[in-house]
Design a protein around this motif. Structure first.
Motif: not given
Lengths: 128, 128, 128, 128, 128, 128
Positions: B16-17, B19, B74
């Motif tokens: 995942h990221s 943001q 994501d």
């Protein structure tokens, strides 16, 4: 309502003596590694989807522990006149942590746990 | 009244990221092993002397985690539009677990904990 | 002769995919927390009674891991063209650690272990 | 030939100071809990199907640790003139353990490990 | 008010069988190591700065566990007529612990946890 | 040459008695949870960058343990006439694992460790 807890770890290595016959061999000057777990409680999450910024939590814990690292607790003013049991140490840590929280923390409680050896640990829970 | 808790373990490995500048280097696409502990709370025990069938508890947890295993969060619809922090993931898991309980579960609460790395973990407690 | 080992811990959180049917669901882009243990071996001790300075050991490990933290290993040049399995990652870490040792290290070997989830881990031992 | 290892655990809580600028803040009088793991190695098993009697192993370790429990190592004669690093302490424990083994022990080696805090440990291996 | 918990550890190794089809393969005579954690809760601390004397806590737990050590629970009178699940065993331990507390204990609650294998555990909380 | 180890975990819950006065209270029919760690050693890696397929390793270990799960070892033919100590059990597991390896395994050794309770464990290392 979901109740959340975020926990971060650190540790301190201290010397101390417990000066009462109640404490048996722990009356000697000896020491301990205290593995510390600090938990922060919140009802629901903030706008970033967290209890609080985990980096801020770790830094707050580290700053709280700094005056205790590599110390002989028999000579630490903040603990003078007290038996520096694990319970007393974690209460001191919890109170210092609480005092260092930002004004708008949104938390409901703190918990500080210390494991002093592999077979015993203590924790304290403080409502904010 | 005795209050019981039964806890079963599993884990997921996800990418995942996060943001937002709030998350610093975790804005990068990276990943985590989330060691999951799901706890089921009950006042007293059922007729078999358990909180619930431990096999059923493990299967329910495994089925709940299945859509997340080896995924890039994501791109997971159920989490779209959210920061997929550990706290958000465990709330999603807790809600899915709660929805999957049989009608006559007799439980009072659930707790889901995730350890994302050896020095930090989060949990969520949900009343049923 | 006494053979000593000093071990320090750290961790990285990475994304990657393993692009071959051999790897089943791990072909997906996913991630892992790799809990790293780096061990340094020495026959006998140095003049300070240690294998090596523990602070230097921790800093060397941290510097070695820095380029991997919060990365998607599919895009890390140093690992290009390789399956980034746990075994391949720890060999890369061990080789980088070895290259970063001071000239007069006095060590005989290194070992790097990674626990990728609570039920599996891998290690590599490299003679110096 | 099968090579066996039997490991038993104990711990000590000690104070000490490391009196050289090399040791930075550990020059202060401080302390540590040392979680000790003592391993006994044997090629094949004895007539009871064990490496050695586990009760005897635990008692031997406890007797070895007894003079160190709740002590300030700066004042322990057996360690006078040495930096009482974790490595030096475990070598002392390993040598004392080895000296206390019965004449017909049948063992090939000993290993003593100490974890001084959650992120660092050291071990020593001694051939018998 | 600060709420404290002191936890001490012990373990028992028992045989038993769970005689109902509900329990699947656990209907066989088999066994378990139950790693026990007993927690004692107190609001505030006593005059020595502790929840209770940790030695007394450990001895009380050991005395409570003594009749169960190395036993086949199918033949233990205190558990006759019950499924000796982990939950039932810990409730029995908690009730025995509570009955053994001194009159002026000052505690508010007990918790007993048992880990029966690395992936499952149960606990019971009893108000005093 | 880099020497690799891959370790996978499982556990068994067994009953047994050790019928000789040497074993003290363990002469009673009692039981244990044996947390098993099986390690596979290889010099260098195969074409997929692994020691062996981790799924195959886990399945081989599970198949090896299957005949022992939920059993009274006093009645298991494969162990008849032996004291079923932890050491004897792990040697049996290691030999069965070795016999089940595919012909072209490329491994150099196996190690099987069992933790029978939180304070004691044993391992066996077998060259292939």
């Amino acid at each position: 309502m979901s109740r959340f807890r975020l926990t971060v770890d650190d540790h301190i290595m201290i010397a101390h003596s417990l000066q009462d016959p109640f404490f048996g061999p722990a009356q000697n000057l000896h020491g301990a590694t205290l593995s510390i777990q600090a938990s922060f409680f919140r009802d629901g999450l903030n706008e970033y989807g967290v209890v609080l910024d985990i980096g801020a939590a770790s830094e707050l814990l580290a700053a709280t522990l700094e005056p205790l690292r590599y110390q002989n607790l028999d000579e630490v003013d903040a603990l003078a006149g007290k038996f520096t049991t694990t319970e007393v140490i974690i209460e001191h840590i919890a109170e210092t942590l609480a005092a260092g929280l930002p004004a708008d923390h949104g938390l409901t409680a703190l918990e500080v746990q210390a494991e002093e050896h592999p077979r015993a640990r203590a924790s304290v829970w403080v409502q904010l």
